[in-house]
Design a protein around this motif. Structure first.
Motif, mmCIF file in Angstrom:
data_model
loop_
_atom_site.group_PDB
_atom_site.id
_atom_site.type_symbol
_atom_site.label_atom_id
_atom_site.label_comp_id
_atom_site.label_asym_id
_atom_site.label_seq_id
_atom_site.Cartn_x
_atom_site.Cartn_y
_atom_site.Cartn_z
ATOM 1 N N TYR A 13 0.838 -1.195 0.000
ATOM 2 C CA TYR A 13 0.000 0.000 0.000
ATOM 3 C C TYR A 13 0.875 1.248 0.000
ATOM 4 C CZ TYR A 13 -4.163 -2.754 1.213
ATOM 5 O OH TYR A 13 -5.215 -3.643 1.202
ATOM 6 N N ASP A 14 0.466 2.231 -0.767
ATOM 7 C CA ASP A 14 1.126 3.541 -0.769
ATOM 8 C C ASP A 14 2.633 3.443 -0.995
ATOM 9 O OD1 ASP A 14 -1.322 4.733 -0.247
ATOM 10 O OD2 ASP A 14 -1.056 4.601 1.922
ATOM 11 N N ASN A 15 3.036 2.393 -1.706
ATOM 12 C CA ASN A 15 4.440 2.227 -2.073
ATOM 13 C C ASN A 15 5.372 2.013 -0.878
ATOM 14 O OD1 ASN A 15 6.131 1.967 -4.317
ATOM 15 N ND2 ASN A 15 6.954 4.019 -4.052
ATOM 16 N N THR A 16 4.805 1.849 0.326
ATOM 17 C CA THR A 16 5.650 1.717 1.513
ATOM 18 C C THR A 16 5.204 0.599 2.443
ATOM 19 O OG1 THR A 16 4.319 3.398 2.623
ATOM 20 C CG2 THR A 16 6.338 4.152 1.537
ATOM 21 N N GLU A 54 -8.819 -6.228 -4.106
ATOM 22 C CA GLU A 54 -7.529 -5.571 -3.967
ATOM 23 C C GLU A 54 -6.690 -5.903 -5.186
ATOM 24 O OE1 GLU A 54 -6.683 -3.519 -1.702
ATOM 25 O OE2 GLU A 54 -7.820 -3.978 0.128
ATOM 26 N N THR A 57 0.024 -6.416 -6.136
ATOM 27 C CA THR A 57 1.245 -5.686 -6.474
ATOM 28 C C THR A 57 2.197 -6.569 -7.273
ATOM 29 O OG1 THR A 57 1.022 -4.435 -4.409
ATOM 30 C CG2 THR A 57 3.137 -4.308 -5.545
ATOM 31 N N PRO A 384 5.474 4.813 -8.769
ATOM 32 C CA PRO A 384 4.455 5.303 -7.834
ATOM 33 C C PRO A 384 3.309 4.343 -7.721
ATOM 34 C CG PRO A 384 4.351 6.495 -9.926
ATOM 35 C CD PRO A 384 5.590 5.651 -9.967
ATOM 36 N N ALA A 385 2.667 4.321 -6.571
ATOM 37 C CA ALA A 385 1.514 3.450 -6.352
ATOM 38 C C ALA A 385 0.373 3.871 -7.242
ATOM 39 C CB ALA A 385 1.081 3.509 -4.892
ATOM 40 N N GLU A 387 -3.107 5.180 -8.533
ATOM 41 C CA GLU A 387 -3.960 6.188 -7.905
ATOM 42 C C GLU A 387 -5.146 5.570 -7.205
ATOM 43 O OE1 GLU A 387 -3.039 9.801 -11.062
ATOM 44 O OE2 GLU A 387 -5.086 9.089 -10.742
ATOM 45 N N ALA A 389 -5.132 2.766 -5.569
ATOM 46 C CA ALA A 389 -4.774 1.865 -4.464
ATOM 47 C C ALA A 389 -5.382 2.382 -3.175
ATOM 48 C CB ALA A 389 -3.249 1.788 -4.320
ATOM 49 N N PRO A 391 -6.160 3.111 0.797
ATOM 50 C CA PRO A 391 -5.383 3.176 2.038
ATOM 51 C C PRO A 391 -5.588 1.908 2.846
ATOM 52 C CG PRO A 391 -6.684 5.182 1.707
ATOM 53 C CD PRO A 391 -7.132 4.189 0.697
ATOM 54 N N GLN A 394 -9.710 2.331 5.544
ATOM 55 C CA GLN A 394 -10.659 3.317 5.065
ATOM 56 C C GLN A 394 -12.047 2.718 5.043
ATOM 57 O OE1 GLN A 394 -9.478 5.292 1.496
ATOM 58 N NE2 GLN A 394 -11.515 6.033 1.038
#
Length: 437
Positions: A13-16, A54, A57, A384-385, A387, A389, A391, A394
């Motif tokens: 998630y969020d590239n991290t 989902e 990745t 970049p993740a 758009e 994806a 959180p 949520q």
């Protein structure tokens, strides 16, 4: 019916934030698999990737031999039951179960036949004319399951379906799911944080922690042969006692030394340690509470009673021993009675060599089994993740997820104000992700 294959599946998630790391699993046709672990271990994320809620990745997911990485949920031939019941409050039980079939324009005769068959399987035939507000929590959950059954999916996904129920009803619904499994002959993937559910329901259990699979095996395998300290402590109630001890090798024999007690390990355990050429060393010794035995012998571990809990068929005695808290389970016969032991009462306990589990002090790995190489942490991908994806947490996205795969229709949570989910205006405003184009 179909088997599943998850190959090197990864979710970031969020590239991290790595939610699932290198998940590999082959699920046979009609097998009941349980994903279990603490909150945040990645089990629900894995289930949602199978459902198509989902994006993946990395890696590949196959259902019935077909790669489904980019296949939308409605075309995966799966049905999913969520933690919240997701029933329409203005519809009867009959209409809630039939809604997805009506959207697909099934003939009325076929719809009626499927709904009544599902109701008979779930023992809710007499509730078909009621609305959700007139049902108990267990009855509502059966309706949600019934709505999924009528789809006759290749794969049945269940995401903590019993967590909203009280303890007694959870036990009852567990047995109902076991019965359902016999009647609905399909592949099940069941997610729970409750190890009791995992042990009683699964053909095989997948134990997860921090996105990694810790062990895959039958309930008996993970209980009697835990792969590491995490699995040993997670599976079993009460939790396994862990001691600092010494493992001593003498030729082809192994002994563990704890609090002045020296116990030889069983022949089978010695053979496995010899196969791994394990030397004498300090170890973490795991002993389950039910495998500790009170004794009058002097050659034993000394302890002092802190508190005793009467559990009906057994007494759970909490003692201080070897500088730590220890739990001992003492079974009671049908005629036997006992009183609470006074605080500070000195006792002694021992154990059998066949009940001892020895773990590496640094890695926590079970020394009886060859150690697998630890997966290396990879740097987050430079790209970049996406758009879209979501959180990691949520509520609105959870509501959308429920709308996509709750057996083919949109969902309106019933009496679930604490979820803070937005309530759609009505079925006509949402549509059916499983409906034919």
């Amino acid at each position: 019916m179909a088997g599943l294959s998850l190959r090197n599946v990864k979710k970031i998630y969020d590239n991290t934030v790595v939610a699932v790391q290198e998940f590999n699993l082959e699920i046979a046709d009609k097998e009941f698999i349980v994903l279990v672990g603490p909150s945040g271990c990645g089990k629900s994320t894995t289930l949602r990737m199978v459902a198509g809620l989902e994006d993946i990745t990395e890696g590949e997911i196959y259902i019935g031999g077909r790669k489904v990485n980019t296949v939308p949920p409605k075309d995966r031939d799966i049905a999913m039951v969520f933690q919240n019941y997701a029933l329409y409050p203005h519809m009867t039980v009959y209409d809630n179960i039939a809604y997805g079939l009506k959207l697909r324009k099934f003939p009325k005769r076929v719809i009626d036949e499927k709904v009544r068959e599902a109701a008979e399987i779930l023992d809710i035939a007499e509730l078909l004319k009621r609305k959700p507000k007139a049902l108990s929590g267990g009855q509502r959950q059966r309706v949600a399951i019934g709505r999924a059954i009528v789809r006759e999916p290749q794969v049945f996904l269940m995401d903590e379906p019993l967590s909203n129920l009280d303890a007694k009803l959870r036990n009852q619904m567990r047995s109902e799911i076991l019965k359902l499994r016999q009647k609905v002959n399909t592949t099940f993937i069941y997610v729970t944080h409750d190890q009791t559910e995992a042990m009683t329901l699964g053909d095989r259990i997948v134990i997860m922690k921090d996105g990694f699979v810790q062990q895959v095996g039958t309930p008996q395998e993970v209980f009697h042969h835990p792969a590491n300290l995490f699995v040993a402590g997670f599976i079993g109630t009460p939790q396994m006692n862990i001691f600092d001890a010494q493992l001593t090798r003498e030729g082809e024999r192994y002994f563990v030394e704890l609090g002045g007690l020296r116990v030889e390990l069983s022949t089978e355990k010695c053979a496995r340690l010899l196969a791994g050429d394990v030397d004498s060393q300090p170890v973490k010794l795991g002993l389950r509470p039910e495998h500790l035995t009170l004794t009058e012998e002097n050659d034993a571990v000394y302890a002092a009673v802190d508190v005793s809990e009467m559990m009906g068929s057994a007494v759970h005695i909490h003692v201080s021993a070897c500088g730590q808290d220890v739990v001992i389970v003492v079974p009671l016969s049908e005629e036997e009675e006992t009183e609470n032991l006074p605080i500070g009462l000195p006792v002694r306990f021992t154990f059998r060599g066949s009940a001892a589990h020895v773990f590496d002090v640094e890695t926590g790995h079970n020394l009886e089994y060859p150690q697998k190489a630890e997966p290396e942490e990879e740097a987050p991908p430079a790209a970049p993740a996406p758009e879209d994806a979501p959180p990691a947490d949520q509520p609105a996205e959870e509501a959308a997820a429920s709308e996509e795969v709750s057996a083919g229709e949109a969902s309106i949570p019933v009496e679930q104000p604490e979820t803070e989910m937005p309530v759609p205006a009505g079925p006509a405003d949402i549509g059916d992700p499983f409906a034919e184009e």
